[in-house]
Write a protein that holds these residues in place. Structure first.
Motif, PDB file in Angstrom:
ATOM      1  N   ALA A  97     -12.489-133.189 -24.836  1.00 22.47           N
ATOM      2  CA  ALA A  97     -11.514-132.238 -24.357  1.00 22.47           C
ATOM      3  C   ALA A  97     -11.995-130.868 -24.176  1.00 22.47           C
ATOM      4  CB  ALA A  97     -10.317-132.223 -25.479  1.00 22.47           C
ATOM      5  N   LEU A  98     -13.151-130.503 -24.795  1.00 22.10           N
ATOM      6  CA  LEU A  98     -13.779-129.229 -24.548  1.00 22.10           C
ATOM      7  C   LEU A  98     -14.910-129.265 -23.556  1.00 22.10           C
ATOM      8  CD1 LEU A  98     -13.956-127.519 -27.860  1.00 22.10           C
ATOM      9  CD2 LEU A  98     -12.995-126.703 -26.128  1.00 22.10           C
ATOM     10  N   GLY A  99     -15.099-130.555 -22.862  1.00 17.88           N
ATOM     11  CA  GLY A  99     -15.881-130.873 -21.852  1.00 17.88           C
ATOM     12  C   GLY A  99     -17.260-131.316 -22.378  1.00 17.88           C
ATOM     13  N   ALA A 100     -17.403-131.873 -23.393  1.00 19.85           N
ATOM     14  CA  ALA A 100     -18.823-132.408 -24.102  1.00 19.85           C
ATOM     15  C   ALA A 100     -18.816-133.725 -23.189  1.00 19.85           C
ATOM     16  CB  ALA A 100     -18.833-132.797 -25.493  1.00 19.85           C
ATOM     17  N   LYS A 101     -20.305-133.938 -22.971  1.00 16.78           N
ATOM     18  CA  LYS A 101     -20.685-135.062 -22.443  1.00 16.78           C
ATOM     19  C   LYS A 101     -21.775-135.932 -23.191  1.00 16.78           C
ATOM     20  CE  LYS A 101     -19.738-133.505 -17.785  1.00 16.78           C
ATOM     21  NZ  LYS A 101     -20.378-133.059 -16.235  1.00 16.78           N
ATOM     22  N   PRO A 102     -22.217-137.195 -23.020  1.00 22.17           N
ATOM     23  CA  PRO A 102     -23.258-137.769 -23.794  1.00 22.17           C
ATOM     24  C   PRO A 102     -24.331-137.035 -23.375  1.00 22.17           C
ATOM     25  CG  PRO A 102     -21.840-139.226 -22.335  1.00 22.17           C
ATOM     26  CD  PRO A 102     -21.463-138.086 -21.895  1.00 22.17           C
ATOM     27  N   LEU A 103     -25.175-136.776 -24.664  1.00 23.04           N
ATOM     28  CA  LEU A 103     -26.697-136.033 -24.725  1.00 23.04           C
ATOM     29  C   LEU A 103     -27.526-137.083 -23.791  1.00 23.04           C
ATOM     30  CD1 LEU A 103     -26.915-134.791 -28.312  1.00 23.04           C
ATOM     31  CD2 LEU A 103     -26.228-133.412 -26.340  1.00 23.04           C
ATOM     32  N   GLN A 104     -28.472-136.345 -23.054  1.00 24.84           N
ATOM     33  CA  GLN A 104     -29.313-137.258 -21.996  1.00 24.84           C
ATOM     34  C   GLN A 104     -30.697-136.290 -22.643  1.00 24.84           C
ATOM     35  OE1 GLN A 104     -29.026-139.149 -19.629  1.00 24.84           O
ATOM     36  NE2 GLN A 104     -26.552-138.828 -20.528  1.00 24.84           N
ATOM     37  N   PRO A 105     -31.711-137.289 -22.614  1.00 28.52           N
ATOM     38  CA  PRO A 105     -33.240-137.058 -22.815  1.00 28.52           C
ATOM     39  C   PRO A 105     -33.658-135.671 -22.521  1.00 28.52           C
ATOM     40  CG  PRO A 105     -33.019-139.179 -22.354  1.00 28.52           C
ATOM     41  CD  PRO A 105     -31.753-138.623 -21.846  1.00 28.52           C
ATOM     42  N   GLU A 106     -34.360-135.023 -23.216  1.00 30.29           N
ATOM     43  CA  GLU A 106     -35.139-133.904 -22.708  1.00 30.29           C
ATOM     44  C   GLU A 106     -36.338-134.424 -21.779  1.00 30.29           C
ATOM     45  OE1 GLU A 106     -34.342-130.405 -25.971  1.00 30.29           O
ATOM     46  OE2 GLU A 106     -35.554-132.096 -26.477  1.00 30.29           O
ATOM     47  N   THR A 107     -36.567-134.115 -20.641  1.00 26.18           N
ATOM     48  CA  THR A 107     -37.744-134.513 -19.972  1.00 26.18           C
ATOM     49  C   THR A 107     -38.629-133.162 -19.786  1.00 26.18           C
ATOM     50  OG1 THR A 107     -36.539-134.229 -17.842  1.00 26.18           O
ATOM     51  CG2 THR A 107     -36.356-136.334 -18.995  1.00 26.18           C
ATOM     52  N   SER A 108     -39.982-133.778 -19.487  1.00 30.08           N
ATOM     53  CA  SER A 108     -41.018-132.463 -19.182  1.00 30.08           C
ATOM     54  C   SER A 108     -41.994-133.040 -18.139  1.00 30.08           C
ATOM     55  CB  SER A 108     -41.914-132.291 -20.460  1.00 30.08           C
ATOM     56  OG  SER A 108     -42.736-133.341 -20.900  1.00 30.08           O
ATOM     57  N   THR A 109     -42.607-131.952 -17.637  1.00 27.65           N
ATOM     58  CA  THR A 109     -43.727-132.195 -16.999  1.00 27.65           C
ATOM     59  C   THR A 109     -44.889-131.079 -17.249  1.00 27.65           C
ATOM     60  OG1 THR A 109     -42.307-132.754 -14.829  1.00 27.65           O
ATOM     61  CG2 THR A 109     -44.686-132.091 -14.477  1.00 27.65           C
ATOM     62  N   ASN A 110     -45.889-131.733 -17.572  1.00 24.62           N
ATOM     63  CA  ASN A 110     -46.982-130.806 -18.053  1.00 24.62           C
ATOM     64  C   ASN A 110     -48.354-130.885 -17.242  1.00 24.62           C
ATOM     65  OD1 ASN A 110     -45.341-131.603 -20.264  1.00 24.62           O
ATOM     66  ND2 ASN A 110     -46.986-131.569 -21.747  1.00 24.62           N
ATOM     67  N   TYR A 111     -49.043-129.619 -17.113  1.00 25.59           N
ATOM     68  CA  TYR A 111     -49.967-129.294 -16.503  1.00 25.59           C
ATOM     69  C   TYR A 111     -51.073-128.700 -17.368  1.00 25.59           C
ATOM     70  CZ  TYR A 111     -46.640-129.956 -12.582  1.00 25.59           C
ATOM     71  OH  TYR A 111     -45.892-130.180 -11.597  1.00 25.59           O
ATOM     72  N   SER A 112     -52.305-128.812 -17.383  1.00 26.74           N
ATOM     73  CA  SER A 112     -53.295-128.233 -18.241  1.00 26.74           C
ATOM     74  C   SER A 112     -54.535-128.412 -17.452  1.00 26.74           C
ATOM     75  CB  SER A 112     -53.533-128.837 -19.674  1.00 26.74           C
ATOM     76  OG  SER A 112     -53.997-129.752 -19.507  1.00 26.74           O
ATOM     77  N   PHE A 113     -55.494-127.188 -17.809  1.00 32.34           N
ATOM     78  CA  PHE A 113     -56.796-127.029 -17.155  1.00 32.34           C
ATOM     79  C   PHE A 113     -57.648-126.346 -18.050  1.00 32.34           C
ATOM     80  CE2 PHE A 113     -60.435-124.876 -14.843  1.00 32.34           C
ATOM     81  CZ  PHE A 113     -60.993-125.826 -14.348  1.00 32.34           C
ATOM     82  N   GLY A 114     -58.873-126.779 -18.434  1.00 33.02           N
ATOM     83  CA  GLY A 114     -59.750-126.366 -19.485  1.00 33.02           C
ATOM     84  C   GLY A 114     -61.030-126.190 -18.973  1.00 33.02           C
ATOM     85  N   VAL A 115     -61.881-125.216 -19.742  1.00 36.88           N
ATOM     86  CA  VAL A 115     -63.491-125.042 -19.591  1.00 36.88           C
ATOM     87  C   VAL A 115     -63.873-125.138 -20.999  1.00 36.88           C
ATOM     88  CG1 VAL A 115     -65.097-123.493 -18.973  1.00 36.88           C
ATOM     89  CG2 VAL A 115     -63.205-123.652 -17.512  1.00 36.88           C
ATOM     90  N   VAL A 116     -64.836-126.035 -21.096  1.00 42.31           N
ATOM     91  CA  VAL A 116     -65.630-126.283 -22.325  1.00 42.31           C
ATOM     92  C   VAL A 116     -67.161-125.839 -22.286  1.00 42.31           C
ATOM     93  CG1 VAL A 116     -64.050-127.946 -23.455  1.00 42.31           C
ATOM     94  CG2 VAL A 116     -66.227-128.797 -21.945  1.00 42.31           C
TER      95      VAL A 116
END
Length: 873
Positions: free
Chosen positions: A588-607
């Protein structure tokens, strides 16, 4: 000069000494260069981050930290959780001084992400999570509780600082922590450590043991255990003298009268009244809820392995842990309506307590030649159960007949995970190729059990005595103080199944270039399917210089408890309700079923190994998380009226939120909230690690004996988080309040600043014969916080921003081998007693004279010292 300023200078001097030492070493490196040795972990094969064979820290395609058992012990910390923070600048454990279950069941954050965004494995197999939603003070989060794993059972910890959902499944948005246990078939050790804080409290005893047994020619059985006992640490200010404990006196009649201000939160002396004579003998240190919660923890493990023939072996790993902990709450003054003075004539401090049991059993069989394939079949069941109680409490609506201890209820979570993995190495067109694939099934089960009826029902009694004698007590008082018992209509029993299929390919087109590919599909019985992928690559231009990078997607399934969780929290002056997302009231207060949290990751490194054999790695990353799950900022049940027609703004005829949703059960002034997907957030950061080990020759510049070993290392982390989107509030909420937002300005500040903007760890150790010394200098950077000036104070409603970061701490450890198999160690953490900044005076509660900020890098405990005896055989 304040103590904070003084200790900050000491910390800077410590850094200067380490920097000077590094410069001297550089000057003398030419003579020592031939005797240098690589760090022992660089060449050690790691099993985290890819399913390819033969990977080491040195040639990994993604950043991996390996922390051996000795480094874990040198941390001089209570558990694996805090030991990781001491060693890894990218891992942060907020100091939760707020006295609730979240301060007893804690959690850590990797790369600035929610603690539920880090997957925890034990020997490569998924570990079950805690049953408590909100561990470490993070709403909607039920991460793995690392503190239930005995440090005595650990050989090393591998930490992958990169997204890996495509390899391991849900939760690996920030990275993976893989605990590798000790499987030594022979030998043993036992140790005892005692410590306490220099300013008092926190007396700590830790006993560890581990013993190996050989089974046959190649089998093993390893038994390990640990017992921890830590006493409470109290760092509260004295009580504000203006706060009245007892009813003031009318000087004309000599009768007790009501105080000025709010009776439940800030009772003060009215004009013309005199203090009650009892005030002269009151306890001015009655608040004892800032510091560290006491606990006892027993944890045990069994590591087993037995070859069945030259191609097949069976293995098992079992853990069991029990923990008892408690957390004092706000002191209830004797003059409050929330007190029965016949039971507590001088007031009382409710104490929340947990009685926790945690166990896990992993069983598997694996082989190295199934039609040419390596294979692994395993199944692991884990369960965490937490009984919650509150002691020294009361339900005032039962009057003098009220219990003083209440069973609040039980949280129970279990996970049963089974895997079948296949892996094989090929030469495809002369290109070395590793192929892996497998399937996984996981069943999760969460239960929330109700508590004592007296902890949530109205007993019918009225105020028994004092100026309010005979007054009817509202439903807000009809609960066990500090923590209401869970009601039967709040009980939960929910299950979820998920099935995954995953494929990985690792190729080495040329000797200097490696590429890893992974894809995974996962189907959940409650919200559907998710697919993730990962591409990683590394190219070495020479033995001294290489580059690496990763692009991947990930996701975090909502904690099973979050899907149906509801709770009631008792504050000083009101009750706060977290409604289940699926409940009629929340909908009644507007709640909806929870959805998964999603991500996009980028990384770059020097060793690199730029000069003198120094190992250097620099990695930059960006993590974008969508559908971040948080709690709705509380809606006040007595706020603006509902609108019959939001389109034209016609007001409803006198209905409050409480009346419309709950038939009046939720009282005016109470808070209403629920969990929801509220926002998108982006994290950017840079991580730097560097280390160098010297094996000194005769006549070295430090005048140390030949053969002495010296190690210097640095690790740093720079981080920035920002909200990229806050979702629109549901129309039904904006109809109730057009100005409502899913995240307030304060919530946004705290969400984007859950951990320091930067972290640096400089450490050095020296081994000279039987003597070893170790020093670690840590810096926590800017850590902004905000608060709103409470009602009734000057400038009420004003938001104040402040900083509890920019802190240096110094740790020291001195060890001596009194025999070949026995070592004594004296160690100190934060030896100069650094503390965070105090909370700005306008934000202080009326009860306090001062307080230290919560949820920062460190608390107000100060310096901790310990002595330890370690015996090996």
């Amino acid at each position: 000069m304040s103590k904070r300023t003084a200790t900050g200078r000491v910390g800077r001097y410590g850094v200067s000494l380490i920097s000077l030492g590094a410069a001297l070493l550089a000057a003398g490196a030419a003579s020592a260069q031939q005797a240098t040795t690589e760090a022992a972990t660089l060449g050690e094969v790691v099993v985290t981050g890819a399913r390819a064979s033969g990977r080491t820290v040195e040639n990994a395609v993604a950043p991996i930290d390996v922390i051996n058992g000795q480094a874990v012990e040198l941390a001089n910390k209570a558990n694996v959780l805090e030991q990781l923070q001491a060693n890894l600048p990218s891992f942060f454990v907020p100091n939760v001084a707020t006295p609730n279950i979240g301060s007893m069941v804690r959690s850590g954050q990797l790369r600035g992400q929610n603690s539920g965004h880090t997957l925890v494995l034990v020997n490569g197999k998924r570990r079950h999570s805690t049953a408590f939603l909100g561990a470490g003070g993070e709403s909607a989060t039920a991460p793995v509780d690392l503190s239930t794993i005995s440090s005595a059972s650990i050989r090393r910890v591998e930490v992958l600082r990169d997204g890996a959902s495509a390899i391991y499944g849900s939760d690996a948005i920030a990275g993976v922590i893989n605990i590798i246990t000790d499987d030594s078939p022979e030998g043993g050790r036992a140790s005892y450590r005692y410590g306490e804080f220099a300013d008092g409290g926190g007396e700590t005893s830790v006993f560890q043991f581990s013993q190996g047994f050989r089974i046959g020619e190649a089998g093993h059985l390893r038994l390990s255990g640990q017992y921890d006992d830590q006493k409470i640490v109290i760092r509260n200010s004295p009580v504000n003298p203006a706060l009245l404990y007892y009813f003031p006196i009318n000087p004309v009649t000599g009768q007790e009268i009501l105080p000025a201000g709010n009776l439940e939160s800030n009772p003060s002396l009215p004009v013309g009244a005199i203090p009650n004579p009892k005030e002269a003998t009151r306890d001015n240190n009655a608040w004892i809820n800032s510091g560290k919660a006491p606990f006892t923890l027993s944890s045990y493990s069994i590591d087993f392995g037995l070859p069945l023939n030259d191609k097949v072996e069976t293995y098992a790993f079992l853990t069991y842990a029990e923990r008892e902990s408690s957390a004092p709450q706000n002191f209830r003054t004797p003059n409050r309506n929330a007190n029965v003075r016949a039971i507590y004539p001088n007031g009382y401090t409710p104490v929340e307590a947990i009685d926790e049991t945690d166990y896990s059993g992993l069983f598997g069989i694996r082989g190295n030649d199934l039609f040419g394939w390596n294979w692994d079949l395993s199944s692991v069941y884990g369960e965490n159960s937490i009984d919650v109680n509150v002691h020294n409490s009361i339900n005032v609506t039962y009057g003098a007949a009220s219990p003083t201890s209440f069973y609040i209820g039980n949280h129970n979570y279990s996970a049963w995970t089974s895997n079948f993995d296949l892996r094989r190495s090929f030469l495809i067109a002369s290109i070395p190729t590793d192929v892996s694939f497998g399937i996984e099934h996981r069943r999760e089960h969460y239960q929330l059990g109700a508590g004592d009826a007296a902890g949530y029902t109205h007993g019918g009694a009225k105020v028994l005595d004092g100026p309010n004698a005979g007054q009817t007590l509202s439903n807000s008082f009809a609960v066990s103080q500090a923590l209401p018992a869970y009601r039967p209509d709040e009980e939960q029993d929910v299950k979820r199944d998920s099935t995954s299929i995953y494929v990985g390919v690792s190729v080495t087109p040329v000797e200097a270039w490696s590429v890893d590919l992974a894809v995974r599909g996962e189907d959940f019985s409650d919200f559907g399917s998710k697919a993730t992928w990962r591409v990683s690559s590394r190219y070495d231009f020479s033995p001294r210089l290489g580059v690496r990078g990763t692009v991947n997607t990930g996701f975090h399934a909502p904690a099973l408890a979050a899907l149906s969780y509801r709770s009631v929290g008792n504050a000083n002056t009101s009750t706060n309700y977290t409604l289940a997302v699926s409940s009629p009231e929340a909908i009644a207060l507007g709640a909806k079923p929870l959805q998964p949290e999603t991500s996009t990751n980028y990384s770059f490194g020097v060793v690199a190994k730029p000069f003198w054999g120094i190992n250097l790695a620099v990695d930059a990353f960006q993590i974008e998380v969508e559908n971040r799950i948080t709690a709705l900022g509380q809606v006040n049940a007595a706020g603006a009226r509902w609108l019959d027609n939001p389109a034209n703004g016609t007001p409803a005829p006198g209905q409050s939120v409480s009346q419309r949703l709950t038939n009046g059960r939720i009282n005016p002034g109470d808070g209403i909230s629920y969990l929801l997907n509220s926002s998108d957030i982006r994290t950017r950061g840079v991580e730097i690690t560097a280390d160098k080990t010297f094996l000194l020759e005769q006549d070295n510049f430090l005048n140390l004996p030949a053969g002495s070993r010296l190690n210097l290392s640095y690790a740093g982390n720079f981080l920035k988080r920002e909200l990229t989107k806050i979702y629109d509030a549901p129309p039904v909420l904006t109809a109730y309040n057009p100005n409502i937002t899913l995240l307030s300005a304060g919530d946004a500040v705290n969400l984007t600043n859950t951990l320091p903007r930067e972290r640096h760890i400089l450490s050095g150790s020296v081994n000279v014969g039987r003597f070893q010394a170790f020093v670690r200098q840590s810096y926590w950077g800017e850590l902004p916080r905000s608060g709103v000036v409470p009602a009734g104070s000057p400038n009420a409603g004003t938001e104040i921003f402040y900083d509890i970061g920019k802190i240096w701490t110094t740790d020291l450890s001195l060890s001596y081998d009194i025999r070949d198999n026995a070592t004594v160690t004296v160690a100190g953490n934060n030896i100069f007693g650094t503390r965070p900044e105090k909370t700005p005076a306008p934000l202080q509660a009326f009860t306090q004279l001062w307080s230290y900020g919560n949820n920062g890098a460190i608390g107000a405990e100060g310096a901790f010292w310990s002595i330890k005896l370690d015996v090996r055989w």
